[in-house]
Write a protein that holds these residues in place. Structure first.
Motif, short mmCIF file in Angstrom:
data_model
loop_
_atom_site.label_atom_id
_atom_site.label_comp_id
_atom_site.label_asym_id
_atom_site.label_seq_id
_atom_site.Cartn_x
_atom_site.Cartn_y
_atom_site.Cartn_z
N PHE A 67 60.29 -10.42 1.88
CA PHE A 67 61.36 -10.50 0.90
C PHE A 67 62.03 -11.88 0.89
O PHE A 67 62.13 -12.54 1.92
CB PHE A 67 62.42 -9.44 1.19
N ASP A 68 62.51 -12.27 -0.30
CA ASP A 68 63.38 -13.43 -0.45
C ASP A 68 62.78 -14.72 0.09
O ASP A 68 63.42 -15.45 0.85
CB ASP A 68 64.74 -13.15 0.21
N VAL A 69 61.56 -14.99 -0.33
CA VAL A 69 60.96 -16.27 0.00
C VAL A 69 61.32 -17.26 -1.11
O VAL A 69 61.69 -16.86 -2.21
CB VAL A 69 59.43 -16.16 0.15
N ALA A 70 61.23 -18.56 -0.82
CA ALA A 70 61.53 -19.58 -1.84
C ALA A 70 60.42 -20.63 -1.81
O ALA A 70 60.22 -21.30 -0.79
CB ALA A 70 62.89 -20.22 -1.58
N SER A 89 60.24 -26.36 -10.41
CA SER A 89 61.04 -25.14 -10.43
C SER A 89 60.77 -24.35 -9.16
O SER A 89 59.79 -24.60 -8.45
CB SER A 89 60.73 -24.30 -11.67
N THR A 90 61.69 -23.44 -8.85
CA THR A 90 61.63 -22.68 -7.60
C THR A 90 61.49 -21.20 -7.90
O THR A 90 62.21 -20.67 -8.75
CB THR A 90 62.90 -22.94 -6.77
N GLY A 138 60.81 -22.83 1.46
CA GLY A 138 62.13 -22.90 2.09
C GLY A 138 62.65 -24.33 2.14
O GLY A 138 63.33 -24.71 3.10
N GLY A 139 62.31 -25.13 1.14
CA GLY A 139 62.80 -26.51 1.06
C GLY A 139 62.05 -27.50 1.93
O GLY A 139 62.43 -28.68 1.97
#
Ligand SMILES: Nc1nc2c(c(=O)[nH]1)N[C@H]1C(S)=C(S)[C@@H](COP(=O)(O)O)O[C@H]1N2
Ligand SMILES: [Mo]
Length: 202
Positions: A86-89, A71-72, A140-141
């Motif tokens: 902000f908005d890291v994955a 899961s991410t 970030g993949g």
């Protein structure tokens, strides 16, 4: 009198309401904060163990962890040194999946996260359950960079980032809270950024 440009320049604060008290938005940067030397850990040599107060002490190797449902997390992270990002994955496996396999005993209430380097950090078990914590290997993949804890780190994004142990290798379930590395050196035992729990006594 001319007004300097800096007078009007505002620090970027990111999306409204997402910056905890005393934090600033680090923007596209991602500072590296490491107390020890950065280890070189080959994925084939890495293992993850959940033990202590569990029914089934369990160890996964790299291949076994990749078989687990991934899961991410997409959202923000907050470092006690006052930067937020902000908005890291991050992608990996929910700590719930690991705990379900090991079966926490009723008396388990706290966890010591151990890195293979010897770094430790303590957390209430309830901060690692309910979809709030991950063991991650992608950012970030892409594979997580070594200096950021690659191949695998803990991610507990709702607490200050020192709780997210890099090069994590073990979650030890305990009945009572015990201070980890930074907690012995004055940092807070829980570390909620929204309550500004930076230091012992905050
Ligand atoms: N093993 C280990 N994990 C660690 C640390 C460390 O020094 N060693 N530093 C912590 C601190 S204080 C922070 S802010 C984050 C920093 O993660 P980063 O270097 O990827 O930004 O990792 C946490 N996890
Ligand atoms: Mo930190």
């Amino acid at each position: 009198m001319p007004v300097t440009r800096g007078f009007f320049r505002r620090r970027p604060e990111g999306p409204e309401g997402r910056l905890p008290p005393g934090q600033y938005d680090t923007g596209s940067g991602w500072p590296v904060l490491t107390a020890e030397a950065t280890p070189l850990i080959r994925p084939e040599a890495w293992t993850m163990t959940v033990d202590g107060l569990v029914e089934r002490p369990t160890t996964w190797n790299w291949d076994q962890v990749q078989q687990l449902p991934s899961s991410t997390y997409t959202g923000d992270i907050h470092c006690v040194t006052t930067w937020s990002k902000f908005d890291v994955a991050f992608t990996g496996v929910s700590v719930d999946v690991l705990l379900d396999a090991a079966g926490p005993l009723p008396e388990a209430a706290f966890v010591m996260a151990h890195s293979s380097t010897g770094y430790t950090t303590n957390l209430p078990l309830s901060d690692l359950t309910g979809g709030k914590a991950w063991v991650v290997w992608e950012y970030g993949g892409k594979p997580l960079a070594r200096e950021h804890g690659g191949p695998v780190r803990l991610l507990v994004p709702h607490l200050y980032f020192w709780k997210s142990a890099k090069w994590v290798s073990r979650l030890e379930l305990m009945a009572r809270d015990q201070p980890g590395f930074w907690e012995r050196n004055g940092y807070h035992d829980r570390g909620d950024p929204w309550l500004e729990q930076r230091y012992q006594g905050d």
